[in-house]
Write an enzyme that holds these catalytic residues in place. Structure first.
Site, PDB file in Angstrom:
ATOM      1  N   CYS A 101      63.964  -6.811  21.246  1.00  0.00           N
ATOM      2  CA  CYS A 101      63.246  -7.908  21.885  1.00  0.00           C
ATOM      3  C   CYS A 101      61.989  -8.196  21.084  1.00  0.00           C
ATOM      4  O   CYS A 101      61.109  -7.326  20.967  1.00  0.00           O
ATOM      5  CB  CYS A 101      62.885  -7.504  23.317  1.00  0.00           C
ATOM      6  SG  CYS A 101      61.810  -8.703  24.113  1.00  0.00           S
ATOM      7  N   CYS A 144      63.359 -14.051  17.913  1.00  0.00           N
ATOM      8  CA  CYS A 144      63.805 -13.710  19.268  1.00  0.00           C
ATOM      9  C   CYS A 144      65.278 -13.340  19.135  1.00  0.00           C
ATOM     10  O   CYS A 144      66.055 -14.087  18.520  1.00  0.00           O
ATOM     11  CB  CYS A 144      63.623 -14.900  20.196  1.00  0.00           C
ATOM     12  SG  CYS A 144      64.454 -14.692  21.793  1.00  0.00           S
TER      13      CYS A 144
HETATM   14  N1  DGL Z   1      65.275 -11.765  23.516  1.00  0.00           N
HETATM   15  C1  DGL Z   1      63.893 -11.599  23.697  1.00  0.00           C
HETATM   16  C2  DGL Z   1      63.083 -11.680  22.461  1.00  0.00           C
HETATM   17  O1  DGL Z   1      63.574 -11.273  21.437  1.00  0.00           O
HETATM   18  C3  DGL Z   1      63.252 -12.101  24.966  1.00  0.00           C
HETATM   19  C4  DGL Z   1      63.475 -13.510  25.337  1.00  0.00           C
HETATM   20  C5  DGL Z   1      62.891 -13.890  26.696  1.00  0.00           C
HETATM   21  O2  DGL Z   1      63.267 -13.263  27.678  1.00  0.00           O
HETATM   22  O3  DGL Z   1      62.077 -14.811  26.754  1.00  0.00           O
HETATM   23  O4  DGL Z   1      61.967 -12.083  22.447  1.00  0.00           O
END
Ligand code: DGL
Length: 276
Positions: free
Chosen positions: A73, A185
């Site tokens: 994340c 992301c």
């Molecule tokens: N997949 C996540 C990231 O890499 C989080 C996305 C989210 O929940 O806003 O930041």
């Protein structure tokens, strides 16, 4: 040989791009995957909330006796880098792994990064890229609509809502003449095709999730900590059936044995929820 599982977490489906990449590199590992879908999206949370959630999720996975953790994340990796670095279990975040990956790219033109609002606001990606590529211009764009669109199934390259969002967020990247784009992301790997269709094949895409999986793999190989039975256990703080359906859809092709056929629910303790 170390048969303890690896922990991976994200706010939802995004971390599955890291899980898939890790499975390809180390098929034998046992993995516990946690999707914090009950608190999604992370991208609109404050730094304080995100740091708290990072600690809570790390604690949850540490409870499984994991040998290492992949924070798949970008939002938590960029807002809680110090927490990850100081965690007692070896922990890899996708911020540092992405910067390492980007530093190995050739060329001297501009670099771009797209990520959630909270990641971009933290300044973490910009700082990390400036450090490893000091002579290259860095363009960063927050894309708040991407995660909600992806989580609600708008992932096909021709999807009108997705195409509109891609145009809105990636026009500045195209205009900047960026040679490479970091998908900061982990959700964005799911819409890679739509992104490439807009930017064209000349722009190199770098996946934060894949860089994290590669960094974790190197760490385990170096420390002689690989091993396991190739099992994956899934948990979510949201609706297990909904996660099961979307994850199975995403993992379906070429995911080997990692079908999300049994997703367990983790009810976040009330005292943890009160802190957010
Ligand atoms: N997949 C996540 C990231 O890499 C989080 C996305 C989210 O929940 O806003 O930041």
């Amino acid at each position: 040989m170390d048969n303890r599982p690896i922990g991976i977490f994200d706010s939802g489906l995004g971390g599955l791009t890291g899980l898939k990449a890790l499975r390809e590199l180390l098929p034998e590992e046992n993995i516990v995957y946690f999707a914090d879908s009950g608190r999604l999206p992370y991208g609109d949370k404050t730094a304080g909330q995100l740091r708290c959630m990072a600690e809570q999720n790390l604690r949850f996975l540490t409870g499984f006796g994991v040998k290492s953790i992949l924070v798949a994340c970008g939002t938590l990796s960029s807002n809680a880098a110090d927490i990850l670095a100081g965690w007692p279990v070896p922990t890899v975040g996708v911020l540092t792994s992405s910067a390492d990956w980007m530093s190995r790219l050739t060329g001297s033109g501009p670099l771009a990064v797209i990520a959630t609002e909270a990641s971009i606001r933290s300044g973490g990606y910009r700082k990390a890229l400036r450090e490893v590529c000091p002579h290259r211009e860095v363009v960063s764009v927050g894309c708040p609509d991407f995660v909600p669109l992806i989580e609600s199934g708008h992932t096909a390259p021709g999807d009108p809502l997705l195409s509109e969002a891609v145009r809105k967020y990636l026009q500045p990247v195209l205009d900047s003449g960026a040679e490479a784009l970091l998908l900061g992301c982990t959700h964005y790997g799911i819409i890679e095709e739509a992104i490439t269709a807009f930017l064209g094949p000349e722009v190199t895409l770098v996946s934060a999730a894949e860089s994290g999986a590669a960094a974790l793999c190197s760490l385990l190989l170096k420390q002689k900590m690989t091993g396991g039975g190739g099992k994956t256990r899934f948990f979510t703080s949201g609706d297990p059936d909904a996660f099961n359906r979307s994850a199975a859809l995403f993992l379906g092709e070429g995911a080997g044995d990692i079908q999300a056929d049994a997703v367990e629910r983790w009810e976040i303790p009330q005292e943890d929820r009160d802190k957010i």
